[in-house]
Design a protein around this motif. Structure first.
Motif, PDB file in Angstrom:
ATOM      1  N   THR A  86       4.028  -1.877  -9.042  1.00  0.00           N
ATOM      2  CA  THR A  86       5.278  -1.318  -8.513  1.00  0.00           C
ATOM      3  C   THR A  86       5.944  -2.213  -7.479  1.00  0.00           C
ATOM      4  O   THR A  86       7.165  -2.302  -7.426  1.00  0.00           O
ATOM      5  CB  THR A  86       5.019   0.059  -7.872  1.00  0.00           C
ATOM      6  OG1 THR A  86       3.992  -0.077  -6.893  1.00  0.00           O
ATOM      7  CG2 THR A  86       4.581   1.068  -8.931  1.00  0.00           C
ATOM      8  N   PHE A  87       5.137  -2.870  -6.655  1.00  0.00           N
ATOM      9  CA  PHE A  87       5.675  -3.733  -5.609  1.00  0.00           C
ATOM     10  C   PHE A  87       4.983  -5.089  -5.646  1.00  0.00           C
ATOM     11  O   PHE A  87       3.843  -5.210  -6.099  1.00  0.00           O
ATOM     12  CB  PHE A  87       5.511  -3.089  -4.224  1.00  0.00           C
ATOM     13  CG  PHE A  87       6.567  -2.083  -3.900  1.00  0.00           C
ATOM     14  CD1 PHE A  87       7.665  -2.425  -3.115  1.00  0.00           C
ATOM     15  CD2 PHE A  87       6.479  -0.792  -4.386  1.00  0.00           C
ATOM     16  CE1 PHE A  87       8.652  -1.500  -2.822  1.00  0.00           C
ATOM     17  CE2 PHE A  87       7.463   0.152  -4.099  1.00  0.00           C
ATOM     18  CZ  PHE A  87       8.563  -0.211  -3.315  1.00  0.00           C
ATOM     19  N   ILE A 109       6.456   3.031   1.613  1.00  0.00           N
ATOM     20  CA  ILE A 109       7.022   3.092   0.269  1.00  0.00           C
ATOM     21  C   ILE A 109       7.555   4.498  -0.003  1.00  0.00           C
ATOM     22  O   ILE A 109       6.861   5.488   0.187  1.00  0.00           O
ATOM     23  CB  ILE A 109       5.961   2.714  -0.790  1.00  0.00           C
ATOM     24  CG1 ILE A 109       5.599   1.230  -0.679  1.00  0.00           C
ATOM     25  CG2 ILE A 109       6.486   3.017  -2.199  1.00  0.00           C
ATOM     26  CD1 ILE A 109       4.503   0.800  -1.642  1.00  0.00           C
ATOM     27  N   ASP A 114      13.316  -0.385  -1.322  1.00  0.00           N
ATOM     28  CA  ASP A 114      13.129  -1.543  -2.197  1.00  0.00           C
ATOM     29  C   ASP A 114      12.470  -2.729  -1.511  1.00  0.00           C
ATOM     30  O   ASP A 114      11.838  -3.549  -2.163  1.00  0.00           O
ATOM     31  CB  ASP A 114      14.480  -1.987  -2.770  1.00  0.00           C
ATOM     32  CG  ASP A 114      14.979  -1.036  -3.850  1.00  0.00           C
ATOM     33  OD1 ASP A 114      14.147  -0.402  -4.518  1.00  0.00           O
ATOM     34  OD2 ASP A 114      16.207  -0.915  -4.016  1.00  0.00           O
ATOM     35  N   ARG A 166      10.233  -4.266  -4.391  1.00  0.00           N
ATOM     36  CA  ARG A 166      10.115  -3.468  -5.608  1.00  0.00           C
ATOM     37  C   ARG A 166      10.241  -4.413  -6.810  1.00  0.00           C
ATOM     38  O   ARG A 166      11.138  -5.251  -6.850  1.00  0.00           O
ATOM     39  CB  ARG A 166      11.191  -2.384  -5.652  1.00  0.00           C
ATOM     40  CG  ARG A 166      10.956  -1.358  -6.773  1.00  0.00           C
ATOM     41  CD  ARG A 166      11.926  -0.210  -6.673  1.00  0.00           C
ATOM     42  NE  ARG A 166      11.695   0.648  -5.514  1.00  0.00           N
ATOM     43  CZ  ARG A 166      10.797   1.622  -5.450  1.00  0.00           C
ATOM     44  NH1 ARG A 166      10.018   1.865  -6.501  1.00  0.00           N
ATOM     45  NH2 ARG A 166      10.670   2.346  -4.361  1.00  0.00           N
TER      46      ARG A 166
END
Length: 579
Positions: A86-87, A109, A114, A166
């Motif tokens: 996700t990141f 988060i 982002d 992100r």
């Protein structure tokens, strides 16, 4: 958010002396759910062998490729990120991260976040060489201009570390290959495509200073890539507002000045180029700032006891690009001397004297002598919060409006008390077309007087080329002006912030007959303007009739003066309107 898979991309090129420290710091993270993508970018030393040692940890994987440079290595790393990740974080292979690097960042988060950024420490051979000051609260930046402003103030880093991104922000060709200063090059995409950008006041990354890194080695023509990057900025932000372009020029100047000082020796053939380009940037910045000049008009009459408080509140504005026009309307007290004090110590203050002609004539003179693209009015016995101009200006520019309106609070002299609105409108900001505001004005005016008072507003200067204060109106001149301006505006924005303070010295004022007559006349005039423009006048007529009846009742009960003729005139108007 304790279950996110985080990808860490580590580009590697000839860092055998530092690589173990970097990879150990990643392996020892307190947050365990990560993948580390090591990209060996054609190293000719023992870096590949060192990286292979970490493959015993299933979270580490190694990609070997021919030398493509830092951007190429990072792009390769992005292309190998697992789908469920996700990141993404980027760690340079000669640096290290604190053991709580990931744990610190992932705490913030959220669905609309982002970018999450921490702070770095600089070190050289295990010795810290710079102490980072982080005396601030967590910052949450949402708008494009908020992010650009922090970058222009060097309060956000352009480097891709120490950050989480992100994954959806990145592409497999995100970093421009064959350019150096690639971090600076991707700022436009990160600023424009991200939603929330969070800055944390916590050091979580160790940045190594070494003499032969890409950015610290002796000057070479590849460092001229910075001008290619600035060309990209110009194209990327070509259609943005002047306010945004001003911030972009400030970012460009900040980095070009740094490059000039750090990288370009005095005897270098390109030194003059850097100086010339810096001067061009300063000229552009001055041009944009001159467009954003705000003129503050302060009419003055016998306010020596309050004037300094008013002017001090103007001096302390967070928005500093203003001129303040002090219009002395024939004051017989010491107001003139106080004005001259401020003119002498601050070149933004300008002083004008005129014979006493009333507040409207003083304000009109201020408009005539103003040089700003925007105008606001502050009465000389009132004062404003330090962010008064900034609140109004930001709201107007953000919404590309013609007028911005804020609300107010009152300070009553009689009981030495503040009076705040104990109610809320239910929104922090609202945008109107002129038709929408005209249609809702009566309801809004019954709520409070934010939309009719002369102060607490910012207006584009060009609207006042055709509209001025009616010097024949002695009561209701505020409402008369703003209703006319609303009528010719395209867009008006209201921001629910009480940044203006009204001083109330007598709540029980008695208005003379001529003032009452003047107020009635300006209300009738506006209904005529509405009718001429074929705008429905039903609400305004109904409200006006109610207003006349209430005013007639008050006049018939008072004993201060003979109101017979005024009452007769009101009765005549009511007869003509109602039959």
């Amino acid at each position: 958010m304790g279950n996110e898979l985080i990808s860490i991309v580590v580009p590697i090129y000839n860092v055998e002396n530092y690589l173990r420290q970097c990879l150990d710091s990643i392996q020892n993270q307190t947050y365990k759910k990560f993948e580390c993508i090591m990209v060996n970018d054609g190293s000719t030393d023992n870096s590949q062998q060192i990286a292979e040692e970490y493959l015993e940890d299933s979270r580490f994987k190694l990609i070997n490729q021919s030398h493509k440079g830092l951007s190429g290595a990072r792009n390769t790393g992005i292309s190998h990120i697992r789908e469920e990740s996700t990141f993404v974080a980027f760690v340079d292979s000669d640096d290290y991260i604190y053991s709580n690097f990931l744990e610190t960042l992932i705490e913030h988060i959220e669905d609309d976040v982002d970018i999450i950024e921490g702070m770095i420490e600089y070190f050289h051979d295990e010795i810290k060489v710079d102490n980072i000051s982080h005396n601030f609260e967590k910052k949450i930046l949402i708008t494009k201009d908020d992010k650009l402003r922090e970058l222009a103030l060097n309060k956000l880093r352009v480097s891709v570390f120490p950050k989480l991104f992100r994954k959806s922000l990145l592409t497999e060709v995100f970093f421009p290959e064959e350019w150096i200063f690639e971090d600076l090059a991707v700022v436009p995409e990160l600023v424009s495509n991200s939603k929330k950008w969070i800055k944390l006041p916590k050091v979580i990354y160790g940045y190594r200073i070494r003499p032969n890194s890409i950015t610290t080695k002796e000057f070479s023509e590849e460092k001229l890539d910075v001008f290619k990057i600035f060309g990209k900025y110009d194209l990327f932000f070509k259609y943005e507002s002047d306010r945004t372009k001003l911030l972009v020029e400030k970012i460009k100047y900040l980095h070009l000045n740094y490059h000039d000082i750090e990288f370009v020796p005095e005897n270098n053939q390109y030194k003059q180029l850097y100086k010339q380009e810096k001067q061009k940037l300063l000229s552009k910045i001055a041009d944009y700032e001159s467009k954003a000049l705000i003129s503050i008009i302060v009419p003055i009459y016998n306010v020596e006891n309050y004037l300094r408080q008013c002017l001090d509140s103007i001096v302390s504005q967070t928005y500093q690009n203003f001129e303040c026009l002090l219009i002395n309307d024939g004051s017989p007290d010491n107001s003139a001397d106080i004005c001259r004090e401020y003119v002498e110590k601050d070149s933004r203050f300008k002083y004008f004297e005129k014979e006493n002609g009333g507040v409207s004539s003083a304000r009109n003179l201020g408009i005539e002598r103003s040089g700003g693209a925007y105008i606001t009015f502050i009465d000389s016995d009132d004062w404003v919060d330090s962010d008064y101009l900034e609140v109004l200006y930001n709201a107007l520019i953000d919404e590309n409006a013609d007028i911005s309106v804020s609300t107010y609070k009152r300070f009553h002299m009689a009981d030495n008390c503040w009076y705040f609105h104990s109610f809320q409108r239910g929104y922090e900001k609202r945008v109107f077309t002129n038709q929408e505001l005209i249609d809702e004005f009566i309801a809004l005016d019954n709520f409070d007087f934010s939309y009719r008072y002369v102060c607490g507003k910012l207006v584009r200067r060009y609207l006042l080329d055709k509209i001025a204060f009616n010097e024949m109106t002695t009561l209701g001149e505020d409402m008369e002006l703003w209703l006319k301006l609303y009528l010719i505006s395209n867009k008006i924005v209201y921001v629910n912030r009480d940044s203006y303070i009204y001083r109330v010295d007598n709540d029980n004022r008695h208005f003379g007959l001529e003032k009452i007559r003047s107020d009635i006349q300006q209300r009738m005039n506006f209904i005529t303007f509405l009718a001429a423009r074929k705008i429905d006048t039903t609400k305004y007529l109904s409200y006006f009739i109610l207003f006349l009846k209430e005013r007639r009742q008050v006049m018939s009960e008072q004993t201060t003066y003979d109101a017979t003729e005024l009452i007769r005139w009101i009765d005549e108007i009511l007869f003509l309107l109602e039959g």
